[in-house]
Every structure is written in structure tokens, then in C-alpha cells.
Design a protein around this motif. Structure first.
Motif, PDB file in Angstrom:
ATOM      1  N   ALA A  22      -7.277  10.074   2.205  1.00  0.00           N
ATOM      2  CA  ALA A  22      -7.004   9.188   3.346  1.00  0.00           C
ATOM      3  C   ALA A  22      -5.878   9.737   4.221  1.00  0.00           C
ATOM      4  N   ASN A  23      -6.001   9.428   5.486  1.00  0.00           N
ATOM      5  CA  ASN A  23      -4.960   9.787   6.448  1.00  0.00           C
ATOM      6  C   ASN A  23      -4.413   8.482   7.022  1.00  0.00           C
ATOM      7  N   ILE A  24      -3.114   8.261   6.867  1.00  0.00           N
ATOM      8  CA  ILE A  24      -2.517   7.014   7.351  1.00  0.00           C
ATOM      9  C   ILE A  24      -1.331   7.341   8.248  1.00  0.00           C
ATOM     10  N   GLU A  25      -1.266   6.631   9.362  1.00  0.00           N
ATOM     11  CA  GLU A  25      -0.149   6.860  10.298  1.00  0.00           C
ATOM     12  C   GLU A  25       0.759   5.635  10.325  1.00  0.00           C
ATOM     13  N   PHE A  26       2.023   5.872  10.546  1.00  0.00           N
ATOM     14  CA  PHE A  26       3.000   4.783  10.645  1.00  0.00           C
ATOM     15  C   PHE A  26       3.758   4.948  11.955  1.00  0.00           C
ATOM     16  N   THR A  27       3.905   3.871  12.684  1.00  0.00           N
ATOM     17  CA  THR A  27       4.708   3.946  13.903  1.00  0.00           C
ATOM     18  C   THR A  27       6.193   3.966  13.512  1.00  0.00           C
ATOM     19  N   GLU A  28       6.994   4.301  14.462  1.00  0.00           N
ATOM     20  CA  GLU A  28       8.445   4.389  14.206  1.00  0.00           C
ATOM     21  C   GLU A  28       8.991   3.041  13.732  1.00  0.00           C
ATOM     22  N   ALA A  30       7.334   0.743  12.194  1.00  0.00           N
ATOM     23  CA  ALA A  30       6.826   0.462  10.841  1.00  0.00           C
ATOM     24  C   ALA A  30       7.668   1.210   9.807  1.00  0.00           C
ATOM     25  N   VAL A  31       7.983   2.458  10.105  1.00  0.00           N
ATOM     26  CA  VAL A  31       8.800   3.258   9.173  1.00  0.00           C
ATOM     27  C   VAL A  31      10.145   2.572   8.963  1.00  0.00           C
ATOM     28  N   HIS A  32      10.739   2.123  10.050  1.00  0.00           N
ATOM     29  CA  HIS A  32      12.047   1.455   9.976  1.00  0.00           C
ATOM     30  C   HIS A  32      11.949   0.179   9.121  1.00  0.00           C
ATOM     31  N   ALA A  33      10.897  -0.609   9.363  1.00  0.00           N
ATOM     32  CA  ALA A  33      10.737  -1.869   8.628  1.00  0.00           C
ATOM     33  C   ALA A  33      10.468  -1.618   7.149  1.00  0.00           C
ATOM     34  N   ILE A  34       9.676  -0.580   6.860  1.00  0.00           N
ATOM     35  CA  ILE A  34       9.377  -0.266   5.448  1.00  0.00           C
ATOM     36  C   ILE A  34      10.671   0.149   4.742  1.00  0.00           C
ATOM     37  N   ASP A  95      -8.882   4.799   5.372  1.00  0.00           N
ATOM     38  CA  ASP A  95      -8.704   6.120   5.990  1.00  0.00           C
ATOM     39  C   ASP A  95      -8.616   5.984   7.514  1.00  0.00           C
ATOM     40  N   GLY A  96      -7.564   6.508   8.085  1.00  0.00           N
ATOM     41  CA  GLY A  96      -7.416   6.498   9.538  1.00  0.00           C
ATOM     42  C   GLY A  96      -6.630   5.323  10.084  1.00  0.00           C
ATOM     43  N   ILE A  97      -6.128   4.462   9.213  1.00  0.00           N
ATOM     44  CA  ILE A  97      -5.405   3.284   9.736  1.00  0.00           C
ATOM     45  C   ILE A  97      -4.053   3.691  10.321  1.00  0.00           C
ATOM     46  N   SER A  98      -3.609   2.865  11.217  1.00  0.00           N
ATOM     47  CA  SER A  98      -2.277   3.038  11.788  1.00  0.00           C
ATOM     48  C   SER A  98      -1.492   1.756  11.501  1.00  0.00           C
ATOM     49  N   VAL A  99      -0.342   1.923  10.850  1.00  0.00           N
ATOM     50  CA  VAL A  99       0.471   0.756  10.491  1.00  0.00           C
ATOM     51  C   VAL A  99       1.599   0.615  11.504  1.00  0.00           C
ATOM     52  N   ASP A 100       1.665  -0.558  12.084  1.00  0.00           N
ATOM     53  CA  ASP A 100       2.694  -0.828  13.092  1.00  0.00           C
ATOM     54  C   ASP A 100       3.529  -2.014  12.620  1.00  0.00           C
ATOM     55  N   GLY A 107       3.638 -14.203  15.441  1.00  0.00           N
ATOM     56  CA  GLY A 107       2.659 -13.145  15.182  1.00  0.00           C
ATOM     57  C   GLY A 107       3.274 -11.802  14.866  1.00  0.00           C
ATOM     58  N   GLY A 108       4.538 -11.821  14.462  1.00  0.00           N
ATOM     59  CA  GLY A 108       5.202 -10.559  14.150  1.00  0.00           C
ATOM     60  C   GLY A 108       4.904 -10.084  12.746  1.00  0.00           C
ATOM     61  N   GLY A 109       5.521  -8.945  12.386  1.00  0.00           N
ATOM     62  CA  GLY A 109       5.329  -8.374  11.049  1.00  0.00           C
ATOM     63  C   GLY A 109       4.486  -7.120  11.104  1.00  0.00           C
ATOM     64  N   PHE A 110       4.037  -6.674   9.943  1.00  0.00           N
ATOM     65  CA  PHE A 110       3.211  -5.466   9.900  1.00  0.00           C
ATOM     66  C   PHE A 110       1.825  -5.756  10.470  1.00  0.00           C
ATOM     67  N   GLN A 111       1.332  -4.794  11.221  1.00  0.00           N
ATOM     68  CA  GLN A 111      -0.021  -4.934  11.762  1.00  0.00           C
ATOM     69  C   GLN A 111      -0.768  -3.633  11.526  1.00  0.00           C
ATOM     70  N   ILE A 112      -2.019  -3.766  11.158  1.00  0.00           N
ATOM     71  CA  ILE A 112      -2.811  -2.588  10.813  1.00  0.00           C
ATOM     72  C   ILE A 112      -3.964  -2.442  11.793  1.00  0.00           C
ATOM     73  N   ASN A 113      -4.026  -1.277  12.395  1.00  0.00           N
ATOM     74  CA  ASN A 113      -5.143  -0.968  13.282  1.00  0.00           C
ATOM     75  C   ASN A 113      -6.102  -0.071  12.499  1.00  0.00           C
ATOM     76  N   ASN A 114      -7.298  -0.572  12.254  1.00  0.00           N
ATOM     77  CA  ASN A 114      -8.233   0.138  11.378  1.00  0.00           C
ATOM     78  C   ASN A 114      -9.475   0.564  12.151  1.00  0.00           C
ATOM     79  N   PRO A 115      -9.670   1.864  12.317  1.00  0.00           N
ATOM     80  CA  PRO A 115     -10.850   2.331  13.068  1.00  0.00           C
ATOM     81  C   PRO A 115     -12.166   2.070  12.331  1.00  0.00           C
ATOM     82  N   ASN A 116     -12.089   1.749  11.030  1.00  0.00           N
ATOM     83  CA  ASN A 116     -13.314   1.465  10.266  1.00  0.00           C
ATOM     84  C   ASN A 116     -13.781   0.023  10.431  1.00  0.00           C
TER      85      ASN A 116
END
Lengths: 128, 302
Positions: A22-28, A30-34, A95-100, A107-116
Motif C-alpha cells: 500500500a501507498n499512503i500519503e499524509f498531509t503536513e 495530519a503528520v503534525h496531529a499524529i 492503497d492510495g489513501i491520503s490522510v488529512d 467536522g474537524g479531525g482526521f479525514q481520509i480521501n480514498n481513491p478506491n
């Protein structure tokens, strides 16, 4: 003998689970929040992103901080020093998700954009 | 009991899909996708529930039996693999559950007719012990009254290895084996919905809104069901048709809109059918369709 003890039950259900690298991306953000969520647990714990049935659209995302799993059925991602893992069974669907991370009161918090995903619930937690 | 006229005691061996879910998280996994609450059920509970897609349309109609720490699920014919796969794919990485097919292990039989309860007496079963929403254990056999029907109809789950002996026992007590045609006639007379009437339908269209629990939280299709309930805009309903001529399965135009005939059965008095029709047909008793005249009966669901 009970009804479930008799013969003829096919076990287990023959379902192949596709495992991909799997390939997963994290926005800046998201990285900070994690990093903030993990705080002092970075050595002993990981953030797991997983999928289960449910929600309005069929599947639900789950994000939990758990103790470092020892089994070999996980894929690990190093996100600026924080370990993020997914289980192999969820690899094709994640695979391919982007975590923001959205830092808003509504409506805040982690959000996942999933191309699948063909469709996503209004709340963003469920997809299908 | 006009609707039982001509049916004394009969048994139909259904081709229902049978699944078995075991493991400590089995109820939780089922509950996430069910339209009704199926968690925290005691041993031998009976629950009817629906599995819908995200568009709110029925994919399976299941009767659950909580037995021996597991869950037996009787679903619609030929959709078992699809339902089992949906559940299997939704097991979280840390959940403990096993989903198996029971189609080669147990049979689902339906007992119906005016004298069915007498059959139980001859089998030394106290009819009073078969209480609503519960399964009754008779050796390795599970018996339960179908509470979705007004008439007394009983579901039986039995190991395949014991089916032949049980059918012989029923036959010895004048309970005959009904074929598919015979069962269809009975169920259409009694407005009992089956797979062709249900699959791909919104529950409200086929009188199954009682199986929708919008307060239980999200499940696939919940948004659609909640919107339908809050706005009250159900446009179709299940009706019963009767005609002296044959009623063809499928869609047929009418002055009220399209009527979709989903089940039919011919008998000596003509043809009976279940159909999905625009709700406007509420106000009429008969109408002319392109294959002939039909009489319309409204259905009062349990």
C-alpha cells in the motif's frame, strides 16, 4: 450433539484477500496531529488505520493507537518518526489513501480521501 | 381461515441460504450491517433483519437464530455467498469471527396449513412452548413460528442427515411435501414475500419498514431509510393481483404508472400475483392491464 456440531459446514469461507504494497500519503497537518496524538508513546505504540463493515455506505474507517503489533501481517509506514500501520487484509482497500487533518470545531479531525471509494457518507467516516 | 383453504398440513423444503457465524465478535459484525438491532440476544432468540446496499435497497432478508453461542442465518436463496462475502470483508483485523456456509449441513423447512399444529401434538411437542421470537429445540431440530405472517407458519432448521427421517415422520402424520409451485400458491394467497418480491426493493415499498431501526446508528442504506421516514415519500407498495387470465411476470404499464409483477401462481380459479405498484392504486379495486382485467387487494403487513 447440537445443530452446529454436525457435519457439512464449509469451513472456512473461501475468500481471497488481495494483499498489495500500500501507498499512503499524509498531509503536513495530519503528520503534525499524529505526532501530537502519539506524544510519549512513539516507541511502544503505533497508529493503526483499519477498515470494518458498517456505516451508511458499507465500510468504516478506524484509527486507533495500539501497542506495537508483533505479527508479520502488518505494513508499517514511518511518518516523521511515528509508526503508522495497516493490516494486510486492508491493504488493497487503503492503497492510495491520503490522510488529512482539519483543525475545525465542526467536522474537524482526521479525514481520509480514498481513491478506491465509489461513494462516501456525509460524515466522511463511511465509504463504499 | 380462508387463506388456508385447501392446505391441511404441508412442508416445503426451502432453498434458503444458510450461514453460520461463530466467534466472540459475531453479533457485533452482523449488527454493523443489519437494519435492526441484533446484539445482546439471548440463546434461541429469533430475529428478522435486512441487509441493504448503500442505496437502501434490499440485498438479503435474513432470519437469525442464536444457538450454541453462534448465529445461524437463514437468508434468501442464492445470495448466501454474497452476504457471507460482505460480512467477511467487513471483519476488522482484531475481531474474532468465522463465517461458514451451512447449505450442505442443515435444511430450512417451512410447515404450513390448517392442521400443522396437530402435527406438533403427534410429535409430542407442546405448541405452547413455541413462543414468539424464540426457537424451540426438539432434539437437533429448531422450530419457530414465523411472526412476520398472520397465519400460523413454522420454520424448521434441521441437520441434513436427519431431514429424510423427519420428512418420513411428517408424511406418516399426513403432512405432505409441497413443491415450489404449491408453496408459491400458498405464500401468494397469504401475501408472504419471497426473494423475487424483495431483492433490490426499498423496505418501505414491500411492507418491511418494521425491520428498519433508524435509532440504532449507521448501517448501509440507513441515510436513505431515514430520509424516507422523515419525508414520508414512499411512492410504491406491494399489492396482490388476481385475474382469470395469466399474469405475466415483469413490468406492465397502467394508468397509474408501471406495475412490476414479481411473483405469480396459477390455480384452478385463475392467476394470483404479488406486484409492486404506485401507491395511488390504493383507491381502486380493479383495473385493465394489457393482458386482461385484474382485481387488486391491498396487503396489511404484520
Amino acid at each position: 450433539m447440537g445443530i452446529l456440531d454436525g457435519g457439512g459446514f464449509s469451513l472456512p469461507l473461501a475468500t481471497d484477500t488481495e494483499v498489495v504494497e500500500a501507498n499512503i500519503e499524509f498531509t503536513e497537518s495530519a503528520v503534525h496531529a499524529i505526532s501530537q496524538s502519539m506524544a510519549d508513546d512513539m516507541e511502544s505504540h503505533v497508529l493503526i488505520i483499519s477498515v470494518q463493515s458498517g456505516g451508511c455506505s458499507g465500510y468504516l474507517y478506524e484509527m486507533n493507537i495500539i501497542e506495537n503489533p508483533e505479527e508479520g501481517s502488518f505494513q508499517t509506514f514511518d511518518v516523521e518518526g511515528v509508526k503508522v500501520v495497516i493490516h494486510n487484509k486492508d491493504s488493497s482497500i487503503l492503497d492510495g489513501i491520503s490522510v488529512d487533518y482539519k483543525n475545525t470545531l465542526m467536522g474537524g479531525g482526521f479525514q481520509i480521501n480514498n481513491p478506491n471509494a465509489d461513494k462516501t457518507c456525509g460524515c466522511g467516516q463511511s465509504f463504499g | 381461515m380462508d387463506s388456508f383453504r385447501g392446505f391441511s398440513a404441508e412442508v416445503f423444503v426451502s432453498q434458503s441460504s444458510i450461514s453460520v457465524i461463530t466467534g466472540s465478535d459475531s453479533a457485533q459484525i452482523l449488527n454493523r450491517c443489519s437494519t435492526t438491532e441484533v446484539e445482546d440476544c439471548v440463546e434461541l432468540s429469533r430475529i428478522e433483519t435486512l441487509y441493504c446496499n448503500s442505496n437502501g435497497r434490499i440485498e438479503d432478508f435474513a432470519t437469525l437464530c442464536f444457538v450454541e453461542g453462534g448465529i445461524l442465518m437463514i437468508g434468501m436463496p442464492n445470495v448466501g455467498d454474497q452476504t457471507r462475502r460482505m460480512m467477511h470483508n467487513g471483519i476488522a483485523w482484531d475481531e474474532v469471527a468465522s463465517i461458514r456456509s451451512g447449505e450442505n449441513a442443515v435444511n430450512h423447512m417451512i410447515l404450513f396449513g390448517t392442521d400443522v399444529e396437530e402435527i406438533f401434538v403427534t410429535l409430542d411437542i407442546e405448541i405452547g412452548e413455541i413462543i414468539p421470537n424464540k426457537w424451540f429445540e426438539f432434539g437437533n431440530i429448531l422450530i419457530s413460528r414465523n411472526s412476520m405472517c398472520i397465519e400460523a407458519i413454522y420454520d424448521v432448521i434441521i441437520p441434513i442427515s436427519e431431514s429424510t427421517g423427519f420428512l418420513k415422520l411428517l408424511d406418516d402424520n399426513d403432512c405432505n411435501v409441497a413443491n415450489r409451485k404449491r408453496w408459491d400458491l400458498f405464500r401468494i394467497i397469504n401475501s408472504i414475500r419471497s426473494k423475487p418480491d424483495l431483492i433490490g426493493r426499498i423496505p418501505h415499498e414491500v411492507g418491511l419498514e418494521a425491520l428498519i431501526d433508524t435509532s440504532k446508528g449507521c448501517y448501509p442504506g440507513q441515510e436513505i431509510h431515514a430520509r424516507l421516514e422523515s419525508r414520508g415519500k414512499v411512492k410504491k407498495k406491494l399489492i396482490k393481483l388476481s385475474s382469470e387470465s395469466e399474469i405475466p411476470i415483469g413490468r406492465t404499464p397502467s394508468s397509474f404508472g408501471t406495475i412490476d409483477v414479481t411473483s405469480t401462481s396459477m390455480n384452478e380459479e385463475g392467476c394470483l400475483a404479488l406486484a409492486i405498484a404506485p401507491v395511488d392504486v390504493d383507491d381502486i379495486d380493479d383495473m385493465r392491464l394489457n393482458f386482461g382485467s385484474v382485481r387488486i387487494s391491498q396487503i396489511n403487513h404484520q
